[in-house]
Design an enzyme around this catalytic site. Structure first.
Site, PDB file in Angstrom:
ATOM      1  CB  SER A 140      -6.063  -4.538  -5.684  1.00  0.00           C
ATOM      2  OG  SER A 140      -5.811  -3.155  -5.657  1.00  0.00           O
ATOM      3  CE  LYS A 166      -3.075  -3.113  -3.491  1.00  0.00           C
ATOM      4  NZ  LYS A 166      -1.748  -3.509  -4.031  1.00  0.00           N
ATOM      5  CG  LEU A 167     -10.031  -1.198   1.370  1.00  0.00           C
ATOM      6  CD1 LEU A 167     -10.673  -0.496   2.577  1.00  0.00           C
ATOM      7  CD2 LEU A 167     -11.109  -1.673   0.391  1.00  0.00           C
ATOM      8  CE  LYS A 168      -4.385   0.082  -5.956  1.00  0.00           C
ATOM      9  NZ  LYS A 168      -2.914   0.101  -5.975  1.00  0.00           N
ATOM     10  CG  ASP A 193      -1.154   0.240  -3.011  1.00  0.00           C
ATOM     11  OD1 ASP A 193      -0.318   1.139  -2.770  1.00  0.00           O
ATOM     12  OD2 ASP A 193      -1.083  -0.500  -4.017  1.00  0.00           O
ATOM     13  CG  ASN A 195      -0.767   3.002  -6.114  1.00  0.00           C
ATOM     14  OD1 ASN A 195      -1.928   2.609  -5.989  1.00  0.00           O
ATOM     15  ND2 ASN A 195       0.208   2.200  -6.536  1.00  0.00           N
ATOM     16  CD  GLU A 217       0.926  -2.322  -2.135  1.00  0.00           C
ATOM     17  OE1 GLU A 217      -0.044  -2.982  -1.676  1.00  0.00           O
ATOM     18  OE2 GLU A 217       1.278  -2.394  -3.323  1.00  0.00           O
ATOM     19  CG  ASP A 242       3.927  -1.636  -5.652  1.00  0.00           C
ATOM     20  OD1 ASP A 242       4.760  -1.904  -6.533  1.00  0.00           O
ATOM     21  OD2 ASP A 242       2.706  -1.552  -5.926  1.00  0.00           O
ATOM     22  CE  LYS A 266       2.497  -4.137  -8.349  1.00  0.00           C
ATOM     23  NZ  LYS A 266       2.171  -2.693  -8.416  1.00  0.00           N
ATOM     24  N   GLY A 294       0.190  -7.137  -8.601  1.00  0.00           N
ATOM     25  CA  GLY A 294      -0.468  -7.273  -9.897  1.00  0.00           C
ATOM     26  C   GLY A 294      -0.597  -5.919 -10.568  1.00  0.00           C
TER      27      GLY A 294
HETATM   28  C1  NPQ Z   1      -0.398  -1.569  -7.123  1.00  0.00           C
HETATM   29  N1  NPQ Z   1      -1.932  -2.773  -8.676  1.00  0.00           N
HETATM   30  O1  NPQ Z   1      -0.260  -2.499  -6.373  1.00  0.00           O
HETATM   31  C2  NPQ Z   1      -0.953  -1.743  -8.535  1.00  0.00           C
HETATM   32  C3  NPQ Z   1      -1.237  -0.466  -9.138  1.00  0.00           C
HETATM   33  C4  NPQ Z   1      -1.585  -0.419 -10.582  1.00  0.00           C
HETATM   34  C5  NPQ Z   1      -3.764  -4.311  -8.458  1.00  0.00           C
HETATM   35  O2  NPQ Z   1      -3.472  -2.484  -7.088  1.00  0.00           O
HETATM   36  C6  NPQ Z   1      -1.875   0.370 -15.514  1.00  0.00           C
HETATM   37  C7  NPQ Z   1      -0.571   0.588 -15.156  1.00  0.00           C
HETATM   38  C8  NPQ Z   1      -2.753  -0.015 -14.572  1.00  0.00           C
HETATM   39  C9  NPQ Z   1      -0.159   0.437 -13.856  1.00  0.00           C
HETATM   40  C10 NPQ Z   1      -3.258  -0.528 -12.266  1.00  0.00           C
HETATM   41  C11 NPQ Z   1      -3.046  -3.104  -8.005  1.00  0.00           C
HETATM   42  C12 NPQ Z   1      -2.364  -0.159 -13.253  1.00  0.00           C
HETATM   43  C13 NPQ Z   1      -1.060   0.059 -12.884  1.00  0.00           C
HETATM   44  C14 NPQ Z   1      -2.848  -0.634 -10.952  1.00  0.00           C
HETATM   45  C15 NPQ Z   1      -0.682  -0.074 -11.554  1.00  0.00           C
HETATM   46  O3  NPQ Z   1      -0.005  -0.483  -6.763  1.00  0.00           O
HETATM   47 MG    MG Z   2       0.893  -1.054  -4.917  1.00  0.00          MG
END
Ligand code: NPQ
Ligand code: MG
Length: 372
Positions: A140, A166-168, A193, A195, A217, A242, A266, A294
């Site tokens: 990610s 995976k790109l944020k 993703d 978020n 996502e 997610d 998760k 993760g």
């Molecule tokens: C996700 N993870 O899938 C999460 C988001 C994420 C690897 O993209 C502290 C607390 C740090 C919560 C980092 C990845 C975090 C966090 C990433 C959640 O959306």
């Molecule tokens: Mg996510």
């Protein structure tokens, strides 16, 4: 019977190899609450560790590290100490009266599972029903303002062997970076993703549908199941949830509403390993592919993720990366990825890894025994 003998909270802060930017903020360190327990199981005593995935602030979800600390200290650990567990799968039943706080409950479960399985000489993966001895890795990638720098990062991870990128994304930082990565790497398994950063009707979502993404996502908020269903019906790209999936019951609601066709599992977000196994079983029954997400875990939480990802329902490469993706120095022996993009599932008792005392000392901000 599994009896809690000792419990201790540890707050750690590990520097990340590079800042990790998502639509909810930038992380430069991974600050996490750990729980160390000693349990006795049929006369055998063992130590175990759990890692809380909640962030330093409640930005990804409503839980946060110091909230978890206090809830463990004042409520969950005293409850666990007062009534021994009959089995590992029954740990979550002990906390049904406590509303919400899945990540905090999962921390206690992880520590007790690790300790108990160490006492029994059994690995977490085999106890959960894992079938693979290696799992497929994805990575990610946090948002970076320069597209050139992003392309360099993607190229580097693909060279290392990662099988999925995976790109944020967030509004205003989506079509440009995604089209650049897709153009340069036409056949890579690529996902995005958000978020929860978009609102329904955002034009970028239809545009993202043209890049052959393996999924999009969590575009909308945690509670927005019907908005996700409407989007899913309008896109060719699969929608993956997610943040919305916080339990088996919520997964049933999401699938009944046709809000997604893929689920990111998760263990922390759903309230622990037992609940995660049940979400995976539900999805297998309904023909829904799942993968293991993760949360920038240290080696403790990463070991739990890898054990979970070894179950047969986990058919897609997830966000589980090598320790080196996040940390120059992990808290445990590092998880190393082979050039074929896989990591070995720990076979030793419990999680198979434990904090290295000298590293733990160096990264510890706060440490406190819980008494009862
Ligand atoms: C996700 N993870 O899938 C999460 C988001 C994420 C690897 O993209 C502290 C607390 C740090 C919560 C980092 C990845 C975090 C966090 C990433 C959640 O959306
Ligand atoms: Mg996510």
């Amino acid at each position: 019977m599994i009896t809690l003998r000792e419990a201790e909270l540890v707050l750690v802060s590990l520097p990340l190899v590079r800042p990790f930017k998502t639509s909810f903020g930038v992380q430069e360190t991974r600050d996490a609450v750990l729980l160390r327990v000693v349990v006795s199981d049929e006369g055998a005593e063992a130590e175990g560790w759990g890692e809380c995935v909640a962030g330093r602030e409640p930005l990804y979800s409503s839980e946060w590290a110091l909230g978890a600390w206090l809830l463990l200290q004042h409520v969950l650990v005293p409850m666990a100490a007062a009534s021994p567990f009959e089995s590992l799968r029954s740990i979550r039943d002990a906390f049904v009266a406590v509303k919400g706080n899945p990540m905090t409950k999962a921390t206690l479960e992880m520590a007790v599972v690790d300790a108990t399985l160490r006492a029994r000489g059994v690995s977490v993966a085999s106890s959960l029903g894992g079938v693979r001895d290696r799992i497929e890795c994805g990575v990610s990638i946090g948002m970076v303002s320069s597209t050139g720098a992003l392309l360099d990062q993607v190229a580097g991870y693909l060279d290392e062997g990662y099988r999925r990128i995976k790109l944020k994304i967030e509004p205003g930082h989506d079509v440009v970076p995604v089209s650049a990565v897709r153009e340069r790497f036409p056949s890579v398994m690529l996902t995005v993703d958000a978020n929860a950063a978009y609102t329904p009707g955002a034009p970028a979502l239809a545009h993202l549908d043209t890049f052959g993404l393996a999924m999009i996502e969590q575009p909308f908020g945690e509670d927005a199941l019907s908005d996700h269903a409407a989007l899913a019906a309008s896109l060719a790209t699969p929608v993956c949830l997610d943040e919305s999936i916080t339990s088996v019951a919520r997964a049933v609601s999401a699938l009944d509403a046709r809000a997604c066709s893929i689920i990111n599992i998760k263990q922390g977000r759903v309230g622990g390993l037992a609940e995660a196994v049940d979400v995976a079983a539900l999805c297998a029954t309904r023909g829904i592919p799942v993968w293991c997400g993760g949360m920038l875990e240290t080696g403790i939480g990463r070991a739990a993720n890898i054990a979970l990802a070894s179950l047969p329902a986990f058919t897609l490469p997830g966000d589980t990366s090598a320790s080196s993706r996040y940390f120059h120095e992990d808290l445990t022996e590092p998880f190393v990825m082979d050039a074929d993009g896989t990591i070995a599932v720990p076979a030793g008792p419990g999680l198979g890894v434990a904090p290295i005392p000298s590293v733990l000392d160096r990264v510890t901000l706060r440490r406190e025994r819980i008494s009862w």
